[in-house]
Scaffold this active site. Sequence first.
Site, PDB file in Angstrom:
ATOM      1  N   MET A 169      39.017  43.558  34.883  1.00  0.00           N
ATOM      2  CA  MET A 169      37.773  43.082  35.380  1.00  0.00           C
ATOM      3  C   MET A 169      37.399  41.634  35.011  1.00  0.00           C
ATOM      4  O   MET A 169      38.008  41.373  33.743  1.00  0.00           O
ATOM      5  CB  MET A 169      36.702  44.193  35.067  1.00  0.00           C
ATOM      6  CG  MET A 169      36.832  45.296  35.407  1.00  0.00           C
ATOM      7  SD  MET A 169      35.139  46.288  35.382  1.00  0.00           S
ATOM      8  CE  MET A 169      34.837  46.292  33.660  1.00  0.00           C
ATOM      9  N   CYS A 170      36.893  40.950  35.624  1.00  0.00           N
ATOM     10  CA  CYS A 170      36.293  39.683  35.159  1.00  0.00           C
ATOM     11  C   CYS A 170      34.697  39.547  35.984  1.00  0.00           C
ATOM     12  O   CYS A 170      34.421  40.468  36.659  1.00  0.00           O
ATOM     13  CB  CYS A 170      37.098  38.264  35.710  1.00  0.00           C
ATOM     14  SG  CYS A 170      38.721  38.441  34.784  1.00  0.00           S
ATOM     15  N   ALA A 171      34.148  38.478  35.677  1.00  0.00           N
ATOM     16  CA  ALA A 171      32.831  38.116  36.440  1.00  0.00           C
ATOM     17  C   ALA A 171      32.796  36.895  36.976  1.00  0.00           C
ATOM     18  O   ALA A 171      33.006  35.879  35.967  1.00  0.00           O
ATOM     19  CB  ALA A 171      31.645  38.621  35.631  1.00  0.00           C
TER      20      ALA A 171
END
Length: 305
Positions: free
Chosen positions: A1-3
């Site tokens: 995941m990243c944002a």
Amino acid sequence: MCAIAGLLFKNGQRNTLNMTTGEALTAMLDATLHRGPDSAGWALYHEPMDRLLRVRFFLSDTRSPEAEIRHIRELLAGQKVLIKKEKTLGCTYGAIVAYDGDVLALTHALESKARLVSIGSSLDIIKDVGQPVGLSQKYDIARFDGNHGIAHIRLATESGVHPDTSHPFWACGFSDVATVHNGQITNYWIMRRRLERRGMRFQTENDTELIAVYLAYQMSRGISLEASLESSLEDLDGTFSYLVATRDAIGYAKDKLAAKPMVKYEDEELIAISSEEVGLNRLFPGRALETTEPAPLTCGLWSRN
């Protein structure tokens, strides 16, 4: 995941948001910290200055900062680049310079001898290992109040945790083009070799940089950013949600599987984009926002008026 996070004020007015642009981007990242605690970065777009460029370099970890800065100054002088203002900030050295030549030629002359972060008439990329609130304080991000910017927090999955593996990524050699990305481009090497055969250069093996270089290449051929976003949906394989910023616009693209989330809020003054709704809620505490999630296989573009 990243944002990912993005913010653009459409007409310079900002009556609805009681934050600087830097504060707002940092707040969105902090709200989604569970998606990427390893590193953070911002692509900040200042007002362009006549015939001046912003350049930023990573400082070497193998020699003293003073020696590295002397080395960078000598490199710039050798390319007839005149330093007007300079400042060391964290692990980077940034300068405002006068340069009348071609940015791509300057990049080629510098990239093998120093670690470029970004070059632009407006763009300044700040990124480092750490979490957004702490890095915002270290790099004085809250003072930035330009009309737009994009930002990113990273969970390292395929490479180490270093400043130069952090996002955003600049389109090497092209002024003011930057991207942030959540996902994976599965035809990375096919697309990279195709672009390299057409003269494009890369600084890393990160697929987010590929997106920036791809879009810059398309625009260098006279194709609009909007059309380039549309073509990326066909040319790039994988699962991705990405943001791109240029001197006067931000845009997004989302793949056909839509596995990587993206939520947006828009009113008459601004467009704000975050990986999760909680990021947008940080901008307007206590308000019920009418947000939307872009549909699969779509793209969008907003420009400053």
